[in-house]
Write a protein that holds these residues in place. Structure first.
Motif, PDB file in Angstrom:
ATOM      1  N   GLY A 169      83.230 100.331 -93.863  1.00  0.00           N
ATOM      2  CA  GLY A 169      83.983  99.110 -94.077  1.00  0.00           C
ATOM      3  C   GLY A 169      84.938  98.852 -92.931  1.00  0.00           C
ATOM      4  N   ARG A 170      85.687  97.797 -93.113  1.00  0.00           N
ATOM      5  CA  ARG A 170      86.686  97.435 -92.130  1.00  0.00           C
ATOM      6  C   ARG A 170      88.028  97.373 -92.829  1.00  0.00           C
ATOM      7  N   SER A 171      89.064  97.657 -92.092  1.00  0.00           N
ATOM      8  CA  SER A 171      90.358  97.710 -92.753  1.00  0.00           C
ATOM      9  C   SER A 171      90.906  96.310 -92.995  1.00  0.00           C
ATOM     10  N   PHE A 172      91.862  96.243 -93.870  1.00  0.00           N
ATOM     11  CA  PHE A 172      92.392  95.011 -94.445  1.00  0.00           C
ATOM     12  C   PHE A 172      93.020  94.098 -93.396  1.00  0.00           C
ATOM     13  N   LYS A 173      93.850  94.650 -92.541  1.00  0.00           N
ATOM     14  CA  LYS A 173      94.645  93.824 -91.644  1.00  0.00           C
ATOM     15  C   LYS A 173      94.050  93.784 -90.244  1.00  0.00           C
ATOM     16  N   TYR A 174      93.732  94.963 -89.704  1.00  0.00           N
ATOM     17  CA  TYR A 174      93.281  95.016 -88.313  1.00  0.00           C
ATOM     18  C   TYR A 174      91.771  95.075 -88.184  1.00  0.00           C
ATOM     19  N   HIS A 175      91.091  95.148 -89.336  1.00  0.00           N
ATOM     20  CA  HIS A 175      89.626  95.233 -89.335  1.00  0.00           C
ATOM     21  C   HIS A 175      89.128  96.399 -88.480  1.00  0.00           C
ATOM     22  N   ARG A 176      89.855  97.509 -88.563  1.00  0.00           N
ATOM     23  CA  ARG A 176      89.417  98.705 -87.850  1.00  0.00           C
ATOM     24  C   ARG A 176      88.291  99.353 -88.649  1.00  0.00           C
ATOM     25  N   SER A 183      79.163  96.428 -97.499  1.00  0.00           N
ATOM     26  CA  SER A 183      80.548  96.590 -97.071  1.00  0.00           C
ATOM     27  C   SER A 183      81.330  95.332 -97.416  1.00  0.00           C
ATOM     28  N   VAL A 184      82.621  95.488 -97.632  1.00  0.00           N
ATOM     29  CA  VAL A 184      83.473  94.315 -97.810  1.00  0.00           C
ATOM     30  C   VAL A 184      84.393  94.223 -96.591  1.00  0.00           C
ATOM     31  N   ASN A 185      85.135  93.138 -96.498  1.00  0.00           N
ATOM     32  CA  ASN A 185      86.160  93.041 -95.453  1.00  0.00           C
ATOM     33  C   ASN A 185      85.616  92.961 -94.042  1.00  0.00           C
ATOM     34  N   CYS A 186      84.358  92.598 -93.875  1.00  0.00           N
ATOM     35  CA  CYS A 186      83.881  92.505 -92.503  1.00  0.00           C
ATOM     36  C   CYS A 186      82.986  91.283 -92.353  1.00  0.00           C
ATOM     37  N   TRP A 187      83.070  90.651 -91.201  1.00  0.00           N
ATOM     38  CA  TRP A 187      82.257  89.494 -90.934  1.00  0.00           C
ATOM     39  C   TRP A 187      82.058  89.374 -89.434  1.00  0.00           C
ATOM     40  N   SER A 222      79.375  91.542 -89.589  1.00  0.00           N
ATOM     41  CA  SER A 222      78.816  92.789 -90.104  1.00  0.00           C
ATOM     42  C   SER A 222      79.800  93.914 -89.861  1.00  0.00           C
ATOM     43  N   VAL A 223      79.519  95.042 -90.541  1.00  0.00           N
ATOM     44  CA  VAL A 223      80.446  96.157 -90.425  1.00  0.00           C
ATOM     45  C   VAL A 223      80.453  96.723 -89.009  1.00  0.00           C
ATOM     46  N   ASN A 224      79.322  96.563 -88.304  1.00  0.00           N
ATOM     47  CA  ASN A 224      79.256  97.098 -86.947  1.00  0.00           C
ATOM     48  C   ASN A 224      79.925  96.192 -85.926  1.00  0.00           C
ATOM     49  N   PHE A 225      79.869  94.883 -86.203  1.00  0.00           N
ATOM     50  CA  PHE A 225      80.512  93.949 -85.286  1.00  0.00           C
ATOM     51  C   PHE A 225      81.362  92.999 -86.114  1.00  0.00           C
ATOM     52  N   ASP A 226      82.644  93.213 -86.078  1.00  0.00           N
ATOM     53  CA  ASP A 226      83.538  92.451 -86.945  1.00  0.00           C
ATOM     54  C   ASP A 226      84.485  91.638 -86.077  1.00  0.00           C
ATOM     55  N   ILE A 227      84.402  90.307 -86.213  1.00  0.00           N
ATOM     56  CA  ILE A 227      85.237  89.435 -85.379  1.00  0.00           C
ATOM     57  C   ILE A 227      86.723  89.670 -85.643  1.00  0.00           C
ATOM     58  N   GLY A 228      87.028  89.977 -86.896  1.00  0.00           N
ATOM     59  CA  GLY A 228      88.436  90.187 -87.266  1.00  0.00           C
ATOM     60  C   GLY A 228      89.065  91.358 -86.535  1.00  0.00           C
ATOM     61  N   ALA A 229      88.206  92.219 -85.954  1.00  0.00           N
ATOM     62  CA  ALA A 229      88.748  93.393 -85.271  1.00  0.00           C
ATOM     63  C   ALA A 229      89.635  92.992 -84.103  1.00  0.00           C
ATOM     64  N   GLN A 289      89.903 110.723 -81.410  1.00  0.00           N
ATOM     65  CA  GLN A 289      89.289 109.858 -80.415  1.00  0.00           C
ATOM     66  C   GLN A 289      87.904 109.445 -80.892  1.00  0.00           C
ATOM     67  N   GLY A 290      87.493 108.258 -80.507  1.00  0.00           N
ATOM     68  CA  GLY A 290      86.241 107.690 -81.021  1.00  0.00           C
ATOM     69  C   GLY A 290      86.583 106.424 -81.763  1.00  0.00           C
ATOM     70  N   TYR A 291      85.652 105.427 -81.753  1.00  0.00           N
ATOM     71  CA  TYR A 291      85.982 104.163 -82.405  1.00  0.00           C
ATOM     72  C   TYR A 291      85.347 104.060 -83.791  1.00  0.00           C
ATOM     73  N   LYS A 292      84.011 104.085 -83.824  1.00  0.00           N
ATOM     74  CA  LYS A 292      83.376 103.988 -85.144  1.00  0.00           C
ATOM     75  C   LYS A 292      83.147 105.351 -85.773  1.00  0.00           C
ATOM     76  N   LYS A 293      83.414 106.399 -85.032  1.00  0.00           N
ATOM     77  CA  LYS A 293      83.240 107.745 -85.561  1.00  0.00           C
ATOM     78  C   LYS A 293      84.028 108.687 -84.661  1.00  0.00           C
ATOM     79  N   VAL A 294      84.582 109.728 -85.271  1.00  0.00           N
ATOM     80  CA  VAL A 294      85.315 110.716 -84.484  1.00  0.00           C
ATOM     81  C   VAL A 294      84.377 111.366 -83.483  1.00  0.00           C
ATOM     82  N   LYS A 295      84.785 111.401 -82.194  1.00  0.00           N
ATOM     83  CA  LYS A 295      83.972 112.072 -81.172  1.00  0.00           C
ATOM     84  C   LYS A 295      84.671 113.320 -80.667  1.00  0.00           C
ATOM     85  N   SER A 296      86.008 113.237 -80.680  1.00  0.00           N
ATOM     86  CA  SER A 296      86.776 114.397 -80.232  1.00  0.00           C
ATOM     87  C   SER A 296      88.190 114.241 -80.756  1.00  0.00           C
ATOM     88  N   ALA A 297      89.008 115.251 -80.489  1.00  0.00           N
ATOM     89  CA  ALA A 297      90.394 115.171 -80.917  1.00  0.00           C
ATOM     90  C   ALA A 297      91.291 115.640 -79.791  1.00  0.00           C
TER      91      ALA A 297
END
Lengths: 998, 89
Positions: free
Chosen positions: A49-56, A99-103, A105-112, A383-391
């Motif tokens: 999904g995408r988050s409520f405010k920042y669509h992360r 998913s909700v909160n995304c438009w 699609s969840v992979n490409f969300d303009i609200g982000a 670190q990582g955007y759609k999934k953790v890649k490292s820390a």
């Protein structure tokens, strides 16, 4: 298709039964016993999904009711339901979710893009920005916010699912089937107490399903299964899974929502979707456990960051690895337990522990397994955007203020444990004043207000041995009080690993030069910086901070965020957490379907429907029905293509010309008996009643103590000490209560009994110039002549062998009678009247014609007796006795009630004699006057006068007495009408009332 | 939802009852001259008490008796219930 993240043999799922499902249109499979969350994770899906405010991008954070992210739109059996937690939704064949909160699609969300604009979206952003200009709110701001925000989409279709309510009483209600719930239930059940044990998950056992413990020489899981199996065989015990106790109300009433069908592709025939239980318990044991809390660090919302307990649950219950290169970040021993599980199943985790030198059995075990452990180490940022890649990780100083050199380690998930927060929601809802327990950095229940006890982890006790001991004892003690039995239950041996003390550490400082978002509330996107802004702007009370930042106000109600938020406020404000206090816990604990709350009271079941005994006759004769209170009454009897206007006009005309019959069964009827009955009536009604002879009826008006007319009707003296009172349909129940109030409380010395007989009598009003002829034929053995049965007379008659009561009373203003027979003979009476009436051209008439007849006669009814008028207003002052006292009389002396220009009922006729005046129209002097145009009165009831063939209305008009002959305007902005009218007498037809006496 | 002990029927849920206001209000006797103030006090003026409150309830969907209930308006605790004609100690 293989599942890359599913282990071969671990878990409680049924690998023999594959289930296919779709998520965001893509097909996957899982197994029976999976949740949607575990099945997606088994397939390596972390982005949900995408988050409520920042669509992360957001993934899974928990594994149950605490989940803040994984909220989906569910499709099941051609229905859709919004905001379902994927962590709670059990998998079934053919499940579909999006998913909700995304438009788009969840992979490409303009609200982000909001994520990059986040410096413009701080706490209170909406309050500050959208305030001005005011006119922009509806047109621009609100639509924008609604499109950008919002969770799922509610279905607009009628919900075909059925929901039911159940009322239950028990000795002990136990919330949660973990170790404390099971042991207290068992001990209480053995004492014969009536026990209800509720578990919100599909499987019983709570933490015993995932913890490596040994009870009575069995694994915790096996012990739990044994106890549940035995409880299920006991007749005094009800065990319910998929059942969430979500509210604790007054006097030990709790409400539970049981998901009966959500785990099935389709609700079984005759089964409800959900069942809402209202449970009144003598004692409540809250064993709702605890929820792991996160440690706050940079980008801690990246998919792949989750609670360490959730990772363990996915592994042990579902056989799912949430990652193959896990990083565990902990401040206590729980992280090690997760690490050990990973290690045992062939995955090498790295543990970062914020503590310097922790030592315990669990840590020793982890070390002996060769797990890589770094002490005084923290995760600075994922670190990582759609999934953790490292820390990004670093060592941390003892005072937790200084970070060492930042290193980057590869990982595919970060499992966080910041210790445990007891689930005190139910206890707090009961009114329990919670207290802060320093050793665990969390609130626990304090002194009980109702009959409630909190046990185990929910009470901040994390030792299994202690939990079992106190729970067995409490179950035994409380049940003994109720049943008087005292059966000893042996407390089993417990083998558990001792853990060391947790670190009072909950938030990783920002490294120099970095501005990572560190989230507290994951669903509402509230970050550390937002709380800082709120405090900087002067918000101090935690309740205000909560509302300004929306911390803890999402659908998860801050189960994972509240305490960290409090820690932050207390740190910045330099107060201890208990001084900051926590916000109020309110039911429901978790979102509940509106369908479940409404239950079966939908559509026509939303209120009872009462029908007269003649209802089927009306149906057969094309009656068009109208709701009159809870009753269904014929509005008119349709002939051919007739509409309401033509039909009711025809019926009313026939009453004036020939004879009509109207079903008046719905009128309230009260039987009054006793030597003081006349005295009661004399006090209740405004007119005199002491001298009413036997066999006579009288019209009466009753007031409330404040002088307002309460109801009107006729009361008949059947015999010396026996009266029959009628009330209006709407006020029947209130009048009975009113009489009971005075008889029981105010004048108990009056020897009178009252009882409702509304349903015992069927009533038919026979009205019109030919009504006497008809009546004579109906009752050939009775003398119903004007002398034998004068106006307001009463007699008993024989209607072809059926005893009948005949009243000569009139609502229509015509010569009229009312015949009552016992309800069971109602239809017989009606058919007889219609049969005998044929030669007099009888027609049945409905409520619309009834209204027409009474309006043009100027008889007041509910629309004038509207709870705002006194007798004078209704031209009923002649019925107000000056000699005797009665209920409400003193109020009539109020200056407003005696004012010279007091409002009064008048008749209103349009000057063009054509235009019907809408009910509710205002009467004004000048139709061109500037708004608000001073109102002189209002139209209370309108009809088409059948006598004069033009519109006629009644109105309550200021100084009505002196307004006859005046020309005014009736204005109805609602109907966009301005009608010039003339004020006339309310008695439009037969002003002297000769017809009723003829 | 409150759980009210009807002195005639026993413990019953609140949905069976309807609320009837302050039980300490006494209706002035019939045919007695009283001042506007006294009458206003009887009809309109009520103390909105926080704490122990003696109030009337009618067991509407039960025995239909009016009863007196001593209840804490802040906590909903019910201390005692009385029949209509029972003296409140």
């Amino acid at each position: 298709m293989s599942q890359d993240f599913r282990l071969d043999s671990v878990g409680l799922i049924n690998r023999d039964k594959k289930l296919s499902f779709k998520f965001n249109g893509k097909k996957y499979f899982g197994y029976e016993g999976d949740t949607l969350a575990s099945a997606l994770l088994a397939n390596g899906v972390h982005l949900v999904g995408r988050s409520f405010k920042y669509h992360r991008p957001r993934g899974f954070f928990g594994a149950g009711v605490d989940e803040p992210y994984a909220i989906v739109q569910l499709y099941r059996n051609n229905e859709t339901e919004p905001n379902i937690k994927a962590t709670e939704q059990e998998l079934f064949e053919g499940l579909e979710a999006k998913s909700v909160n995304c438009w788009p699609s969840v992979n490409f969300d303009i609200g982000a893009i909001n994520n990059f604009l986040k410096i413009f979206l701080p706490a209170g952003f909406y309050y500050k920005t959208f305030m001005w200009p005011k006119s922009f709110w509806y047109r621009i701001y609100e639509p924008f916010i609604r499109k950008a925000a919002g969770l799922g989409v509610a279905s607009t279709k009628h919900d075909k699912e059925r929901y039911e309510h159940k009322y239950e009483y028990c000795d002990l209600l136990i919330a949660g089937s973990g170790p404390s719930g099971l042991s207290s239930a068992y001990a209480a059940a053995k004492n014969g107490a009536k026990v209800i044990l509720a578990e919100d998950k599909p499987r019983f056992g709570g933490s015993l399903l995932t913890d490596e413990v040994n009870i009575g020489n069995q694994s915790g899981k096996d012990w739990a299964e044994g106890i549940i199996a035995e409880l299920k065989t006991m007749p005094n015990v009800v065990v319910k899974n998929r059942s969430q106790i979500f509210g604790y109300y007054d006097h030990n009433m709790l409400v539970m929502s049981e998901k009966v069908s959500d785990h099935l592709p389709k609700t079984k025939k005759y089964h409800p979707n959900k069942r809402l239980w209202y449970i009144r318990a003598k004692e409540v044991l809250i064993s709702s456990g605890s929820i792991e809390r996160p440690i706050v660090f940079g980008n801690n919302d990246t998919p792949g960051v989750m609670l360490s307990s959730a990772a363990k649950e996915y592994l042990k219950v579902y056989g799912v690895l949430v990652g193959k290169n896990p990083l565990i970040f902990t401040n206590n021993d729980s992280g090690y337990e997760t690490a050990i599980e990973f290690q045992k199943h062939g995955v090498q985790p790295t543990v970062l522990d914020s503590r310097k030198n922790p030592e315990s059995e669990i840590i020793d075990e982890a070390k002996s397994l060769g797990i890589n452990i770094k002490n005084s180490y923290v995760v600075v940022a994922a670190q990582g955007y759609k999934k953790v890649k490292s820390a990004d990780v670093a060592s941390i100083s003892d005072d937790k203020k200084q970070l060492g050199k930042i290193e980057n380690i590869k990982c595919d998930c970060i499992c966080v444990s910041g210790f445990w927060t007891p689930s005190i929601h139910l206890a707090s809802q009961s009114g329990n004043k919670t207290k802060f327990k320093e050793e665990i950095d969390a609130f626990v229940p304090g002194t009980s207000k109702q009959q409630e006890t909190t046990l185990g982890a929910a009470n901040g006790v994390f030792s299994l041995e202690e939990t079992l001991k106190t729970s067995f004892e409490k179950g035994r003690e409380l049940s003994k009080k109720i049943t008087d039995n005292d059966n000893e239950v042996s407390i089993p041996n417990v083998v558990e690993k001792k853990s060391s003390k947790h670190d009072k550490f909950w938030c990783v400082p920002l490294p120099a030069g970095k501005n990572y978002k560190r989230f507290l509330d994951f669903q509402n996107d509230v970050a550390v910086s937002d709380i800082e802004i709120a405090l900087r702007e002067g918000y101090r009370s935690i309740e205000h901070v909560k509302r300004y930042t929306t911390l803890g106000m999402a659908t998860d109600q801050g189960k994972t965020s509240n305490l960290n938020g409090l820690q932050l406020v207390s740190e910045i404000e330099n107060k201890v957490v208990p001084a900051v206090g926590h916000t109020t816990f309110r039911p429901p604990y978790t979102p509940i379907s509106i369908g479940a709350i409404v239950g079966r009271e939908v559509g026509k079941h939303s209120k009872p429907t009462r029908k007269s005994p003649m209802h089927s006759w009306h149906e057969k004769n094309n009656a068009v029905f109208v709701d009159a209170g809870v009753w269904l009454r014929p509005r008119y009897y349709k002939r051919g293509n007739e509409n309401l206007f033509d039909g009711s006009k025809r019926e009313a005309k026939n009453v004036r010309k020939n004879v009509g019959v109207c079903d008046v069964t719905t009128l309230g009827k009260i039987d009054i008996k006793g030597p003081d009955a006349a005295e009661l009536l004399n006090r209740v009604y405004t007119n005199a009643w002491l001298k009413l002879p036997v066999g006579k009826a009288r019209y009466g008006v009753m007031l409330r103590e404040d002088g307002i007319v309460m109801d009107d009707g006729t009361t008949t003296r059947i015999s010396e000490n026996h009266y029959h009172m009628t009330t209006t349909t709407a006020q029947a129940a209130n009048v009975l209560s009113h009489l009971e109030y005075y008889l029981q409380l105010v004048w108990p010395e009056l020897n009178v009994n009252v009882v409702s007989t509304t349903e015992q009598w069927a009533g038919a009003a026979i009205a019109g110039p030919k009504s006497r002829d008809l009546l004579q034929k109906l009752f050939p053995n009775s003398d119903v002549s004007n002398e034998g049965l004068p106006f307001m007379g009463y007699m008993e008659g024989d209607l072809s062998g059926v005893e009948a009561r005949i009243f000569r009373i009139s609502f229509s203003g015509e010569l009229a009678y009312e015949v009552n027979v016992e309800s069971d003979y109602g239809n017989f009476m009606w058919e007889k009247i219609m049969e005998v009436g044929k030669e007099f051209n009888i027609q049945p008439y409905g409520t619309e014609a009834l209204s027409t007849l009474r309006i043009e006669m100027g008889h007041v009814a509910g629309s004038e007796l509207d709870g705002r008028t006194i007798p004078y207003d209704n031209a009923l002052e002649g019925l107000v006795s000056k000699k005797k006292d009665f209920i409400g009389k003193r109020s009539l002396q109020r200056s407003a009630f005696t004012a010279e220009d007091r409002q009064r009922v008048v008749g209103v006729v349009p000057l063009d004699k054509q235009t019907s005046i809408p009910e509710g129209s205002h009467l004004v002097k000048d139709d061109k006057a500037p708004l608000p145009n001073p109102k002189l009165g209002h139209i209370s009831a309108s009809c088409w006068s059948v006598e004069y063939d033009n519109p006629f209305s009644l109105a309550i008009l200021k100084d009505g007495k002196n307004m006859i002959g005046q020309k005014l305007f009736a204005m109805s902005p609602l109907k966009n009408k301005i009608i010039p009218v003339e004020i006339v007498s309310s008695h439009y037809v037969d002003p002297k009332g000769e017809r009723v006496r003829s | 939802m409150l759980y009210i002990k009807c002195p005639h029927c026993g413990m019953r849920p609140q949905i069976e009852f309807s609320y009837g206001g302050d039980a300490s209000v006494k209706r002035p006797e019939l045919n007695k001259e009283i001042s506007d103030q006294e009458w206003d006090d009887f009809v309109y003026n009520r103390k909105s008490l926080r704490g122990k409150h003696l109030e009337l309830w009618q067991h509407l969907s039960g025995c239909r008796q009016w009863i007196k209930v001593e209840r804490d308006t802040a906590t909903h605790e019910i201390f005692k219930t009385f029949k209509a004609n029972e003296e409140v100690a």
